[in-house]
Write an enzyme that holds these catalytic residues in place. Structure first.
Site, PDB file in Angstrom:
ATOM      1  N   TYR A 148      -0.893   3.761   4.684  1.00  0.00           N
ATOM      2  CA  TYR A 148       0.021   2.639   4.938  1.00  0.00           C
ATOM      3  C   TYR A 148       0.983   2.934   6.085  1.00  0.00           C
ATOM      4  CZ  TYR A 148      -1.483   0.659   0.475  1.00  0.00           C
ATOM      5  OH  TYR A 148      -2.233   0.129  -0.550  1.00  0.00           O
TER       6      TYR A 148
ATOM      7  N   ASP B 284     -12.728   6.597  -7.662  1.00  0.00           N
ATOM      8  CA  ASP B 284     -13.655   5.584  -8.186  1.00  0.00           C
ATOM      9  C   ASP B 284     -13.902   5.801  -9.678  1.00  0.00           C
ATOM     10  OD1 ASP B 284     -14.740   7.939  -7.234  1.00  0.00           O
ATOM     11  OD2 ASP B 284     -16.656   7.081  -6.645  1.00  0.00           O
TER      12      ASP B 284
ATOM     13  N   ASP C  39      -1.656  -0.996 -10.489  1.00  0.00           N
ATOM     14  CA  ASP C  39      -1.807  -2.410 -10.840  1.00  0.00           C
ATOM     15  C   ASP C  39      -2.870  -2.580 -11.933  1.00  0.00           C
ATOM     16  OD1 ASP C  39       0.111  -3.387  -9.150  1.00  0.00           O
ATOM     17  OD2 ASP C  39      -1.196  -4.903  -8.252  1.00  0.00           O
TER      18      ASP C  39
END
Ligand code: NAD
Length: 354
Positions: A138, A220, A248
């Site tokens: 980011y 994953d 989330d």
């Protein structure tokens, strides 16, 4: 204890007012708590033309901890990007150097039916995700979109310095020591060099915490395990982008966004505490919002910034008790429970503080 109170927008002022009731009750018991309120987000823009007014930032810098409601609202969506409420939030996190984001995903047994997963998979769930918040892809350079070979190419850089990994790993090990002494580091070391270094540094830090059982998982697989058998996890530590997605996912295991708190800490455990949900403009001003995520955020403030586990336990315990009593705001209400307003829920938590 100096606390900067930043209610923000939408339901922010309503939910923060309930947490302030708890602080007032603690003050009446003799606790030395100083509160000062300031605008942020849309309220900051309205007051000073800036989603993070300088006076608000100064107040937050001078405080030991920050309690934040939520920011944002449709009336601000047309503003230039730097003036939008969410920018105020990103800036304050960066300005205060809050590099460790703590997001518990916990589910009270009484609310297990709110989850989309089977109750037996999630009932009693209690995971802490520690996400690095100020580095990774980011923020990495170079980044951009440019023409290469006659077509547009978008690119970002995943980058971590070992010092950045070390400090967040230390936070995660310290938290593990206070919980189940089980830490899972999540990365993608089979493919990414950046993750390879992450894993090496976490192992190095782990040598100082022989009591903590350290494991490693590819992201994953972690995404899959979180829905297959989430109760296998106690504390997870991971980088910014993986943590964004996994936290989330984990928060939705509990099904009720109004119940989930968060903390973002700096090197000295100064922190900003806020519910994970937004400003819920659809229900703002109606006294129906769920204030419990904000209450639990306050509990985290006492646990992590003020290192006062007794008060943190009292706040968490009071939330548990009102749930066990069957009190529910509209978002978590089910047949047979008593539906209460935001302010009545706040009063009930104060009453249950013990
Ligand atoms: P939201 O979290 O505000 O709302 C999503 C849904 O959950 C809505 O139906 C809302 O009514 C409900 N909800 C949220 N919190 C609740 C609570 N405490 N009690 C009861 N119901 C609750 O997300 P959104 O609708 O996508 O965004 C609304 C605004 O909030 C936007 O401007 C967005 O940018 C902003 N936002 C801010 C933050 C933050 O301040 N940290 C986080 C996310 C979104």
């Amino acid at each position: 204890m100096k606390i900067a109170v930043l209610p923000g927008d939408g339901i922010g002022p309503e939910i923060v007012a309930q947490a302030v009731k708890v602080l007032d009750a603690l003050r009446r018991e003799g606790l030395n708590i100083e509160l000062e309120q300031a605008p942020i987000g849309g309220a900051g823009y309205d007051a000073a033309g800036d989603p993070l007014p300088q006076t608000t930032l100064d107040l937050a810098r001078a405080a030991d901890a920050v309690l934040l409601g939520a920011v944002g609202g449709p009336q601000y969506d047309q503003l230039d990007r730097p003036l939008r409420p969410e920018r105020g939030l990103l800036r304050i996190r960066k300005e205060l150097n809050l590099f460790a984001n703590l997001r518990p995903a916990l589910l009270y047994p009484e609310l297990a039916s709110a989850s989309t997963l089977k109750p037996e998979v999630v009932a009693g769930l209690d995971i802490m995700i520690v996400r690095e918040l100020t580095g990774d892809i980011y923020f990495g350079q170079p980044r951009g979109i440019e023409m290469r070979g006659g077509e547009r190419v978008g690119f970002n850089t995943m980058v971590y310095a070992e010092s950045e990994v070390r400090r967040v790993a230390k936070v995660a090990f310290d938290i593990s020591m206070k919980r189940g002494r089980k830490l899972c580091s999540v990365e993608k070391a089979n493919v990414l060099e950046c993750s390879e270094l992450w894993k090496e540094v976490v192992i190095e830090v782990g040598r100082q915490y022989p009591e903590v059982e350290l494991s490693h998982m590819y992201v994953d697989n972690a995404a899959m395990q979180l829905v297959r058998n989430p109760k296998q996890f106690d504390v997870i530590v991971t980088g910014n982008i993986f943590g964004d997605i996994l936290s989330d996912e984990a928060s939705m295991l509990s099904g009720s966004i109004g119940m989930l708190p968060s903390a973002s800490l700096d090197l000295r455990n100064k922190g900003m505490y806020e519910p994970i949900h937004g400003s819920a403009p659809d229900i703002a001003g109606r006294d129906v919002a769920n204030p419990l995520a904000t209450m639990l955020s306050l509990g985290m403030m006492f646990r992590y910034t003020f290192a006062d586990a007794a008060i943190a336990d009292r706040i968490d315990g009071a939330v548990k008790r009102v749930i066990a009593q069957g009190l529910r705001t509209a978002d978590i209400w089910t047949q047979g429970c008593e539906r209460v307003s935001c302010s009545a829920m706040g009063d009930a938590v104060v009453g249950a503080l013990g």
